[in-house]
Design a protein around this motif. Structure first.
Motif, PDB file in Angstrom:
ATOM      1  N   ASP A 280      -4.198 -17.172  -2.620  1.00 48.75           N
ATOM      2  CA  ASP A 280      -4.695 -18.786  -2.721  1.00 48.75           C
ATOM      3  C   ASP A 280      -4.337 -19.695  -1.349  1.00 48.75           C
ATOM      4  OD1 ASP A 280      -6.077 -17.853  -4.733  1.00 48.75           O
ATOM      5  OD2 ASP A 280      -4.731 -18.637  -6.229  1.00 48.75           O
ATOM      6  N   ARG A 281      -3.404 -19.255  -0.574  1.00 50.94           N
ATOM      7  CA  ARG A 281      -2.806 -20.062   0.338  1.00 50.94           C
ATOM      8  C   ARG A 281      -3.129 -19.382   1.699  1.00 50.94           C
ATOM      9  NH1 ARG A 281       3.461 -20.694  -0.613  1.00 50.94           N
ATOM     10  NH2 ARG A 281       3.153 -22.520   0.700  1.00 50.94           N
ATOM     11  N   CYS A 282      -3.923 -18.383   1.704  1.00 49.75           N
ATOM     12  CA  CYS A 282      -4.089 -17.608   3.029  1.00 49.75           C
ATOM     13  C   CYS A 282      -5.409 -17.985   3.659  1.00 49.75           C
ATOM     14  CB  CYS A 282      -3.975 -16.182   2.504  1.00 49.75           C
ATOM     15  SG  CYS A 282      -4.029 -15.058   4.210  1.00 49.75           S
ATOM     16  N   ALA A 283      -5.454 -18.195   5.067  1.00 50.41           N
ATOM     17  CA  ALA A 283      -6.636 -18.391   5.695  1.00 50.41           C
ATOM     18  C   ALA A 283      -7.248 -17.151   6.043  1.00 50.41           C
ATOM     19  CB  ALA A 283      -6.057 -19.010   6.987  1.00 50.41           C
ATOM     20  N   HIS A 284      -6.763 -15.959   5.785  1.00 43.67           N
ATOM     21  CA  HIS A 284      -7.296 -14.574   6.227  1.00 43.67           C
ATOM     22  C   HIS A 284      -8.061 -14.148   4.885  1.00 43.67           C
ATOM     23  CE1 HIS A 284      -5.835 -14.856  10.262  1.00 43.67           C
ATOM     24  NE2 HIS A 284      -4.789 -15.251   9.590  1.00 43.67           N
ATOM     25  N   ALA A 285      -7.758 -14.396   3.777  1.00 46.88           N
ATOM     26  CA  ALA A 285      -7.832 -13.842   2.474  1.00 46.88           C
ATOM     27  C   ALA A 285      -9.451 -13.658   2.341  1.00 46.88           C
ATOM     28  CB  ALA A 285      -7.575 -14.866   1.408  1.00 46.88           C
ATOM     29  N   VAL A 286      -9.865 -12.495   1.660  1.00 43.71           N
ATOM     30  CA  VAL A 286     -11.421 -12.077   1.376  1.00 43.71           C
ATOM     31  C   VAL A 286     -11.251 -11.372  -0.083  1.00 43.71           C
ATOM     32  CG1 VAL A 286     -11.992 -11.575   3.824  1.00 43.71           C
ATOM     33  CG2 VAL A 286     -10.760  -9.772   2.427  1.00 43.71           C
ATOM     34  N   ASP A 287     -12.407 -11.029  -0.487  1.00 40.69           N
ATOM     35  CA  ASP A 287     -12.443 -10.654  -1.798  1.00 40.69           C
ATOM     36  C   ASP A 287     -11.545  -9.509  -2.293  1.00 40.69           C
ATOM     37  OD1 ASP A 287     -14.421 -12.677  -2.167  1.00 40.69           O
ATOM     38  OD2 ASP A 287     -16.128 -11.079  -2.110  1.00 40.69           O
ATOM     39  N   VAL A 288     -11.393  -8.590  -1.401  1.00 35.82           N
ATOM     40  CA  VAL A 288     -10.671  -7.300  -1.720  1.00 35.82           C
ATOM     41  C   VAL A 288      -9.207  -7.785  -1.880  1.00 35.82           C
ATOM     42  CG1 VAL A 288     -10.038  -6.767   0.739  1.00 35.82           C
ATOM     43  CG2 VAL A 288     -10.128  -5.102  -0.897  1.00 35.82           C
ATOM     44  N   CYS A 289      -8.904  -8.941  -1.324  1.00 41.40           N
ATOM     45  CA  CYS A 289      -7.453  -9.314  -1.434  1.00 41.40           C
ATOM     46  C   CYS A 289      -7.238  -9.855  -2.885  1.00 41.40           C
ATOM     47  CB  CYS A 289      -7.021 -10.826  -0.546  1.00 41.40           C
ATOM     48  SG  CYS A 289      -7.272 -10.320   1.240  1.00 41.40           S
ATOM     49  N   ARG A 290      -8.181 -10.060  -3.631  1.00 37.32           N
ATOM     50  CA  ARG A 290      -8.083 -10.671  -5.038  1.00 37.32           C
ATOM     51  C   ARG A 290      -8.385  -9.474  -5.875  1.00 37.32           C
ATOM     52  NH1 ARG A 290      -9.948 -14.910  -1.877  1.00 37.32           N
ATOM     53  NH2 ARG A 290      -8.584 -16.836  -2.109  1.00 37.32           N
ATOM     54  N   ALA A 291      -8.610  -8.238  -5.418  1.00 38.17           N
ATOM     55  CA  ALA A 291      -9.041  -7.112  -6.292  1.00 38.17           C
ATOM     56  C   ALA A 291      -7.995  -6.345  -6.845  1.00 38.17           C
ATOM     57  CB  ALA A 291     -10.116  -6.457  -5.601  1.00 38.17           C
ATOM     58  N   GLY A 292      -6.717  -6.705  -6.370  1.00 39.76           N
ATOM     59  CA  GLY A 292      -5.709  -5.783  -6.863  1.00 39.76           C
ATOM     60  C   GLY A 292      -4.513  -6.065  -6.106  1.00 39.76           C
ATOM     61  N   THR A 293      -3.278  -5.854  -6.599  1.00 36.76           N
ATOM     62  CA  THR A 293      -1.928  -6.177  -5.946  1.00 36.76           C
ATOM     63  C   THR A 293      -1.592  -5.147  -4.810  1.00 36.76           C
ATOM     64  OG1 THR A 293      -1.104  -7.183  -7.956  1.00 36.76           O
ATOM     65  CG2 THR A 293       0.364  -6.599  -6.196  1.00 36.76           C
ATOM     66  N   PRO A 294      -1.682  -5.569  -3.519  1.00 36.06           N
ATOM     67  CA  PRO A 294      -1.504  -4.414  -2.359  1.00 36.06           C
ATOM     68  C   PRO A 294       0.041  -4.180  -2.650  1.00 36.06           C
ATOM     69  CG  PRO A 294      -1.630  -6.978  -1.662  1.00 36.06           C
ATOM     70  CD  PRO A 294      -2.021  -6.986  -3.147  1.00 36.06           C
ATOM     71  N   SER A 295       0.322  -2.966  -1.882  1.00 40.66           N
ATOM     72  CA  SER A 295       1.693  -2.551  -1.886  1.00 40.66           C
ATOM     73  C   SER A 295       2.018  -2.542  -0.427  1.00 40.66           C
ATOM     74  CB  SER A 295       1.752  -1.021  -2.638  1.00 40.66           C
ATOM     75  OG  SER A 295       1.682  -1.172  -3.967  1.00 40.66           O
ATOM     76  N   PRO A 296       3.404  -2.680  -0.083  1.00 42.54           N
ATOM     77  CA  PRO A 296       3.740  -2.314   1.293  1.00 42.54           C
ATOM     78  C   PRO A 296       3.044  -0.971   1.715  1.00 42.54           C
ATOM     79  CG  PRO A 296       5.468  -3.280  -0.051  1.00 42.54           C
ATOM     80  CD  PRO A 296       4.554  -2.792  -0.936  1.00 42.54           C
ATOM     81  N   ALA A 297       2.711  -1.002   2.933  1.00 45.56           N
ATOM     82  CA  ALA A 297       2.347   0.319   3.465  1.00 45.56           C
ATOM     83  C   ALA A 297       2.657   0.190   5.042  1.00 45.56           C
ATOM     84  CB  ALA A 297       0.605   0.350   3.575  1.00 45.56           C
ATOM     85  N   PRO A 298       2.725   1.318   5.752  1.00 46.27           N
ATOM     86  CA  PRO A 298       3.092   1.268   6.976  1.00 46.27           C
ATOM     87  C   PRO A 298       2.238   0.659   7.813  1.00 46.27           C
ATOM     88  CG  PRO A 298       3.285   3.582   5.815  1.00 46.27           C
ATOM     89  CD  PRO A 298       2.392   2.848   4.927  1.00 46.27           C
ATOM     90  N   ALA A 299       3.005  -0.255   8.737  1.00 44.42           N
ATOM     91  CA  ALA A 299       2.342  -0.911   9.767  1.00 44.42           C
ATOM     92  C   ALA A 299       2.889  -0.892  11.148  1.00 44.42           C
ATOM     93  CB  ALA A 299       2.462  -2.122   9.336  1.00 44.42           C
ATOM     94  N   GLY A 300       3.400   0.402  11.509  1.00 46.76           N
ATOM     95  CA  GLY A 300       3.899   0.511  12.676  1.00 46.76           C
ATOM     96  C   GLY A 300       5.488   1.438  12.500  1.00 46.76           C
ATOM     97  N   PRO A 301       5.855   1.751  13.254  1.00 46.28           N
ATOM     98  CA  PRO A 301       7.130   2.430  13.221  1.00 46.28           C
ATOM     99  C   PRO A 301       8.246   1.610  12.584  1.00 46.28           C
ATOM    100  CG  PRO A 301       6.502   2.634  15.625  1.00 46.28           C
ATOM    101  CD  PRO A 301       5.466   1.755  15.087  1.00 46.28           C
ATOM    102  N   GLY A 302       8.838   2.046  11.496  1.00 42.01           N
ATOM    103  CA  GLY A 302       9.791   1.315  10.716  1.00 42.01           C
ATOM    104  C   GLY A 302       9.293   0.068  10.286  1.00 42.01           C
ATOM    105  N   ARG A 303       8.068  -0.041  10.041  1.00 40.77           N
ATOM    106  CA  ARG A 303       7.470  -1.344   9.453  1.00 40.77           C
ATOM    107  C   ARG A 303       6.482  -1.146   8.286  1.00 40.77           C
ATOM    108  NH1 ARG A 303       5.483  -5.462  13.934  1.00 40.77           N
ATOM    109  NH2 ARG A 303       5.613  -6.740  11.978  1.00 40.77           N
ATOM    110  N   THR A 304       6.398  -2.213   7.543  1.00 43.28           N
ATOM    111  CA  THR A 304       5.544  -2.139   6.358  1.00 43.28           C
ATOM    112  C   THR A 304       4.999  -3.340   6.141  1.00 43.28           C
ATOM    113  OG1 THR A 304       7.312  -2.839   4.667  1.00 43.28           O
ATOM    114  CG2 THR A 304       6.820  -0.600   5.134  1.00 43.28           C
TER     115      THR A 304
END
Length: 591
Positions: A280-304
């Motif tokens: 609700d505060r995000c300029a990048h939000a799209v419909d899929v962002c409100r379709a479920g609770t996203p879990s931390p996923a790999p986003a590079g070495p040692g990052r989520t």
């Protein structure tokens, strides 16, 4: 074979017994020996709650689940084991050492209490004091006889007395000025590295987090948004929330027309169930962002990252660049609204004056900053202007009215002075009556200013500071820190003062809320044609707010001039020392 991390947290959950509401869920992290982790986020994100859950120090009525292992001991399976580990294996350093230290006992006795049996000697106490940079004579003094920085050093000595392998620090330097903050944090990091401790830092100060720690964990609404190495997250955040926080951090090297802000507030954990809590505060939000609770996923070495669009978020925070603004008209061209000459004030028993011949001018509509360390005289000066302190000498001229003691003025002139100047304090909660509604507080301020104080006027005043009219029915305790500060500002401007004094008005706020309040003050200054006297120890903030700045030290003015000129090319060594104490996100700040 790699050793186990000293801190290992898996699936941490915190809930409320009374109504079954969840406050924190699925939080996990590890901290190895000699490594440091910063947990960051706005107020209400769950930072302190996480630390207290890990240490088994949750308030009554809250319950924790998940697994917590400290130095190889599963304390979630055996809470009694955690009690045995406190002080010797894991220790806590709090924001305010007054909550940790007994005001009736000497410093030496309190440090000795935490030392291992057989080592509770005066010599060992002196050695522990020396480790935190304090002299032996401090052992015989009480906490109230010490400065804030000295008390925090004593708190650190007490926390380290049992030689813990893990140190948790909850906002340990929030109330300290920049030079003292640097000294304390440099000290903590040096000791942490020398001892090889695991270190967990809870902070809302992103500069401190990125300069102090190896890794960063970003919390929001009781869930993890992003984790990874501090330098990499600072250089390329992979969650919109982290990017928004970094964008809201005021720059020290330039003044912006407006600070980027994060609209809205942090929702409760359960209010964001089934969707991304930041959507609700995000300029990048799209419909899929409100379709479920996203879990931390790999986003590079040692990052989520817990953002479904994290792969698209590359590079530095993508905010619209703000425009440079120039300072206002030279204050010498107009008759000063406020002129202070030769102001002096010495408190009973003090070894030196709090104010030692201060001269200061504020032109109509001008924004003037006062910066300096604790004890420099900033607040004493402001309190003299509004009559909360009586100077020993010198004069104050406010909108043509001259006085040295505001309280000694005839009633009509005193009332005129107080209509001309109002003050906003650091802690709005302590300045608001906790048993009265916001509407009642503002109605009283309006009536004192000669207005009727009816519901319509209260609603208009609330809207002026960015609050909805419904806020009138709420008590101060039912509001966030940023909302309470807006109420404090609304009360101060009820009589349309010509000069508003802000005494550390944003120092206790999160970076996102701070940006909102600073933009609010800039807007009010313009719309109400109001001058501003802004007191702060944050040089980046003073850069954004003020046209000119006075640098105070030990009751004297060391330097004054246009803010950009003073910060870009300081003439006095003291000003240069203040600038050198501002945290460096690349880690060079701490050497």
């Amino acid at each position: 074979m790699k050793e186990q991390p000293l801190v290992r947290v898996n699936g941490l959950r915190v809930g409320r017994k009374a109504d079954g509401r969840t406050l924190l869920s699925d939080v996990g992290f590890e901290v190895e020996e000699g490594r440091s982790l910063a947990i960051v986020g706005e107020s209400g994100s769950g930072k302190s709650l996480t630390a207290r859950a890990v240490l088994g120090l949750l308030p009554a009525g809250l319950t924790a689940g998940g697994r917590v292992s400290l130095a190889g001991v599963d304390v979630s399976a055996d809470p009694r084991a955690l009690r045995r580990l406190r002080g010797t294996t894991v220790s806590l350093l709090l924001q305010d050492p007054f909550t940790l230290l007994n005001p009736l006992r000497t410093v030496g006795r309190q440090i000795a209490d935490g030392l291992p049996r057989g080592r509770r000697t005066g010599e060992e106490v002196v050695r522990r004091l020396a480790e935190v940079g304090l002299s032996a004579d401090v052992a015989g003094r009480h906490p109230f006889e010490l400065s804030g920085g000295m008390r925090q050093r004593v708190g650190l000595a007490c926390a380290l007395a049992g030689d813990p392998r893990i140190l948790v620090a909850d906002e340990p330097t929030t109330a300290l000025d920049v030079t003292t903050q640097r000294e304390v944090l440099t000290l903590i990091r040096r000791i942490q590295r020398e001892r090889g401790m695991a270190f967990v830092l809870i902070t809302h100060d992103l500069r401190v987090a990125f300069s102090m720690c190896d890794d960063v964990l970003v919390l929001y609404a009781g869930r993890i948004m992003e984790t990874g190495p501090a330098k990499e997250i600072g250089r390329e955040p992979r969650h919109p929330y982290t990017r928004a926080l970094l964008a809201a951090e005021p720059p020290l090297d330039r003044r912006l027309a407006a600070l980027p802000t994060v609209p809205g507030n942090v929702p409760a954990h359960d209010e964001a169930a089934g969707r991304c809590g930041f959507a609700d505060r995000c300029a990048h939000a799209v419909d899929v962002c409100r379709a479920g609770t996203p879990s931390p996923a790999p986003a590079g070495p040692g990052r989520t990252s817990a953002c479904v669009r994290s792969a698209e978020l590359t590079g530095t925070p993508d905010v619209v660049p703000a425009l440079e603004v120039s300072a206002g008209p030279a204050e010498e061209e107009t008759v000063p609204l406020l002129e202070i000459r030769g102001l002096t004030r010495t408190f009973r028993g003090a070894s030196r004056p709090a104010l030692d011949g201060i001269d200061l001018r504020v032109a109509p509509g001008e924004a003037v900053g006062i910066v300096g360390e604790s004890g420099s005289g900033k607040t004493t000066l402001a309190r003299c202007v509004v009559g909360l302190e009586r100077p020993d000498g010198g004069t104050i001229r406010l909108d043509g009215l001259e006085y040295s003691d505001l309280g000694a003025l005839p009633k009509a002139e005193r009332a005129r002075a107080l209509r001309t100047v109002q003050m906003v304090f650091q802690d709005p909660y302590s300045s608001l009556n906790p048993v009265r509604s916001i509407g009642a507080v503002l109605a009283e301020a309006l009536r004192a200013a000669g207005r009727d104080g009816g519901k319509a006027e209260v609603a208009e005043l609330l809207e002026t500071v960015g609050l909805k009219p419904e806020a009138a029915a709420r008590p101060p305790a039912g509001m966030s820190g940023g909302e309470r500060q807006r109420v404090a500002i609304a009360r101060a401007i009820a009589g349309r003062p010509a000069l508003l004094i802000c005494d550390e008005a944003v120092s206790a706020l999160d970076v996102s809320v701070q940006a909102q309040i600073l933009d609010l003050l800039a807007g009010l200054r313009s719309s109400l044609s109001m001058a501003l006297l802004f007191i702060t120890h944050d040089l980046a903030v003073v850069r954004q707010v003020t046209d000119r700045v006075y640098v105070l030290s030990e009751g004297r003015c060391r330097e004054e001039g246009p803010t950009g000129q003073v910060l870009d090319d300081p003439a006095d060594p003291y000003t240069r020392a203040l600038l050198a104490s501002v945290p460096d996100p690349d880690g060079r700040w701490l050497g």
